[in-house]
Design a protein around this motif. Sequence first.
Motif, PDB file in Angstrom:
ATOM      1  N   HIS A  23       1.023  -1.108  -0.219  1.00 24.84           N
ATOM      2  CA  HIS A  23      -0.038   0.225   0.238  1.00 24.84           C
ATOM      3  C   HIS A  23       0.788   1.103   0.041  1.00 24.84           C
ATOM      4  N   ASN A  24       1.909   1.202   0.680  1.00 25.08           N
ATOM      5  CA  ASN A  24       2.843   2.318   0.407  1.00 25.08           C
ATOM      6  C   ASN A  24       3.565   2.622  -0.100  1.00 25.08           C
ATOM      7  N   ALA A  25       3.894   1.346  -1.265  1.00 25.89           N
ATOM      8  CA  ALA A  25       4.265   1.232  -2.745  1.00 25.89           C
ATOM      9  C   ALA A  25       3.585   2.334  -3.510  1.00 25.89           C
ATOM     10  N   HIS A  26       2.342   1.964  -3.703  1.00 24.39           N
ATOM     11  CA  HIS A  26       1.316   3.182  -4.379  1.00 24.39           C
ATOM     12  C   HIS A  26       1.266   4.312  -4.146  1.00 24.39           C
ATOM     13  N   PHE A  27       1.804   4.487  -3.169  1.00 29.13           N
ATOM     14  CA  PHE A  27       1.771   6.071  -3.079  1.00 29.13           C
ATOM     15  C   PHE A  27       2.924   6.907  -3.575  1.00 29.13           C
ATOM     16  N   HIS A  28       4.016   6.365  -3.811  1.00 34.33           N
ATOM     17  CA  HIS A  28       5.606   6.521  -4.405  1.00 34.33           C
ATOM     18  C   HIS A  28       5.228   7.166  -5.890  1.00 34.33           C
ATOM     19  N   ARG A  29       4.334   7.088  -6.374  1.00 34.10           N
ATOM     20  CA  ARG A  29       5.014   7.942  -7.374  1.00 34.10           C
ATOM     21  C   ARG A  29       3.975   9.060  -7.800  1.00 34.10           C
ATOM     22  N   TRP A  30       2.971   9.666  -6.605  1.00 33.84           N
ATOM     23  CA  TRP A  30       2.504  10.861  -6.369  1.00 33.84           C
ATOM     24  C   TRP A  30       2.968  11.632  -5.757  1.00 33.84           C
ATOM     25  N   ILE A  31       3.993  10.556  -4.579  1.00 36.13           N
ATOM     26  CA  ILE A  31       5.381  11.684  -3.844  1.00 36.13           C
ATOM     27  C   ILE A  31       6.218  12.626  -5.206  1.00 36.13           C
ATOM     28  N   LEU A  32       6.478  11.555  -5.563  1.00 32.17           N
ATOM     29  CA  LEU A  32       7.492  12.432  -6.621  1.00 32.17           C
ATOM     30  C   LEU A  32       6.625  13.291  -7.404  1.00 32.17           C
ATOM     31  N   ARG A  33       5.036  13.636  -7.991  1.00 29.31           N
ATOM     32  CA  ARG A  33       4.491  14.470  -8.538  1.00 29.31           C
ATOM     33  C   ARG A  33       4.599  15.670  -7.064  1.00 29.31           C
ATOM     34  N   GLN A  34       5.184  15.602  -6.677  1.00 29.83           N
ATOM     35  CA  GLN A  34       4.671  16.547  -6.103  1.00 29.83           C
ATOM     36  C   GLN A  34       6.257  17.487  -6.049  1.00 29.83           C
ATOM     37  N   LEU A  35       7.598  16.849  -6.049  1.00 32.37           N
ATOM     38  CA  LEU A  35       8.873  17.268  -6.233  1.00 32.37           C
ATOM     39  C   LEU A  35       9.273  17.716  -7.242  1.00 32.37           C
ATOM     40  N   PRO A  36       9.879  19.371  -6.979  1.00 35.46           N
ATOM     41  CA  PRO A  36      10.532  19.751  -7.853  1.00 35.46           C
ATOM     42  C   PRO A  36      11.542  18.953  -8.745  1.00 35.46           C
ATOM     43  N   GLU A  37      11.612  19.482  -9.997  1.00 33.77           N
ATOM     44  CA  GLU A  37      12.999  18.925 -10.773  1.00 33.77           C
ATOM     45  C   GLU A  37      14.502  19.114 -10.328  1.00 33.77           C
TER      46      GLU A  37
END
Length: 218
Positions: A23-37
């Motif tokens: 369930h935690n890994a399910h949110f990993h891509r969402w986390i990346l979208r919150q971060l700047p490049e």
Amino acid sequence: MPLLPRRTLRALERFHAARPWDHNAHFHRWILRQLPEGVGSALDVGCGSGDLARLLTGRAARVHGIDADPAITARARELTPVATPVTYTAIDAPAGLGDRSYDVITCVAVLHHLPFPQALEAFRDRLAPGGTLVIVGLAREHTPVDHLLGIASIPLNVLMALLKNRGRRAPRPVSMTAPTRPADLTFPEIAREARAVLPGARLRRRLFWRYTLVWRRL
């Protein structure tokens, strides 16, 4: 009072034990979208087997993962290619965070293991100006909204288990071998304490028994 009969709960437990999914890994891509490049450094608190830490290299030039379990940090090193700019340390948070600042700090399903306000204060103090803190956490179900989201998550949880495992039985992922414990704080309590430490923090209840918090330091 249980939301489902005990027989149904036991059947669901057997089903998910045979077809686990993270369930935690399910949110990993969402986390990346919150971060700047293209940030300089990132810290993943409670890194476990290093799955998120390795993904963070797509945003940060240097990533450091910490976890209280020496065995899982050793496993994270084994799973990380030598050329990947990730380091790992077995150390307790928040006491062992040190004085270094980071452009990004992430913490997934770990905060309820830590002293809540003290951990948030430590994350805040180690976040560089303009930095981003992203938390995926667990809250104790308490309100009608919590229970409705929990009920909605049950069939979705079964569907995700089938999709991710292609309907087959599967071994438990390494990322799911860490000790777990239930959350003590409710979402309203978490939101109240978090906003006292992190003014302007954005919190939201999520499916799959999680909430998210995003805060950017000015």
